[in-house]
Design an enzyme around this catalytic site. Structure first.
Site, PDB file in Angstrom:
ATOM      1  CB  CYS A  82      44.207  37.633  41.830  1.00  0.00           C
ATOM      2  SG  CYS A  82      43.170  37.023  43.206  1.00  0.00           S
ATOM      3  CG  HIS A 198      40.665  40.470  40.308  1.00  0.00           C
ATOM      4  ND1 HIS A 198      41.108  39.510  39.421  1.00  0.00           N
ATOM      5  CD2 HIS A 198      40.397  39.817  41.468  1.00  0.00           C
ATOM      6  CE1 HIS A 198      41.095  38.317  40.021  1.00  0.00           C
ATOM      7  NE2 HIS A 198      40.675  38.485  41.260  1.00  0.00           N
ATOM      8  CD  GLU A 200      41.142  41.355  36.281  1.00  0.00           C
ATOM      9  OE1 GLU A 200      40.863  40.231  36.761  1.00  0.00           O
ATOM     10  OE2 GLU A 200      42.100  42.038  36.695  1.00  0.00           O
TER      11      GLU A 200
END
Length: 217
Positions: A82, A198, A200
């Site tokens: 990001c 992102h 994750e």
């Protein structure tokens, strides 16, 4: 032995979610601001959320810009996420207050280019989106073209400025996405990789991408 990964804590980013996602790849993960650990790890993850200028200020205060530079120069893998991707470029241009004009902040300068506000009907770009990786991608290996990744951002690199006429220099692999206009969604450049989205928070597709990155360490 599992790969040793450091999630760099410089006061910005989703540290714990990044840690948990990296641990699910089987890596030995540490969250720390210790420069020695960040330099010596097999892989360094640089997260980031919020404004470019604030992230860059915190990164410099923690010595992160020098750590990234030394790792890349030595061929040691780094993954930006990001705003942790955005700060790898030359500069960020923010327009928080139209009366004050543009705020230009110098980035790490690992790649040429400017992080600027997206030109789209709805900003921020928040939600799931497909991406278009290059043909020789390693990050997106085994990930289908219809898989989606989670984005939340108002700024991005809208133009890729890197170019070389030296056949012995491999140009970075650039992944694109679109929200109102095309923008850079990921970059693969030898030891230096980054994603605007992102991973994750991107479910199975994001988990596969992180596993692909760890496999390169």
């Amino acid at each position: 032995m599992p790969s040793r990964v450091v999630v760099f804590d410089y006061g910005s980013g989703n540290l714990r979610s990044a840690q948990r996602a990296m641990e699910r790849t089987g890596a030995d993960v540490t969250v720390t601001s210790d420069p020695h650990a960040a330099l010596e790890a097999d892989g360094l993850v640089v997260p980031g959320v919020g404004a470019f200028s604030a992230c860059m200020s915190s990164l410099r205060a923690a010595g992160g810009d020098r750590i990234i530079g030394r790792r890349v120069a030595g061929g040691r893998p780094v993954l930006g996420i990001c705003v942790g991707m955005q700060v790898l470029f030359d500069r960020g241009v923010e327009r928080a207050d139209p009366r004050a004009g543009d705020q230009v902040t110098e980035g790490c300068g690992e790649w040429p280019g400017t992080v600027d506000r997206l030109r789209a009907p709805i900003v921020p770009h928040m939600g799931w989106n497909t991406v278009r990786p290059p043909a020789d991608t390693r990050l997106f290996a085994g990930i289908g073209p219809q898989e989606r990744f989670y984005f939340v951002h108002s700024y991005a690199v809208r133009e890729w400025e890197f170019s070389t006429h030296n056949e012995r220099i491999r140009e970075p692999g650039v992944t694109w996405a679109e929200h109102g206009e095309p923008f850079v969604a990921a970059v693969e450049n030898g030891p230096l990789c980054a994603t605007q989205f992102h991973p994750e928070k991107s479910g199975d597709a994001g988990a596969r991408l992180l596993a692909n990155w760890v496999a390169t360490l």
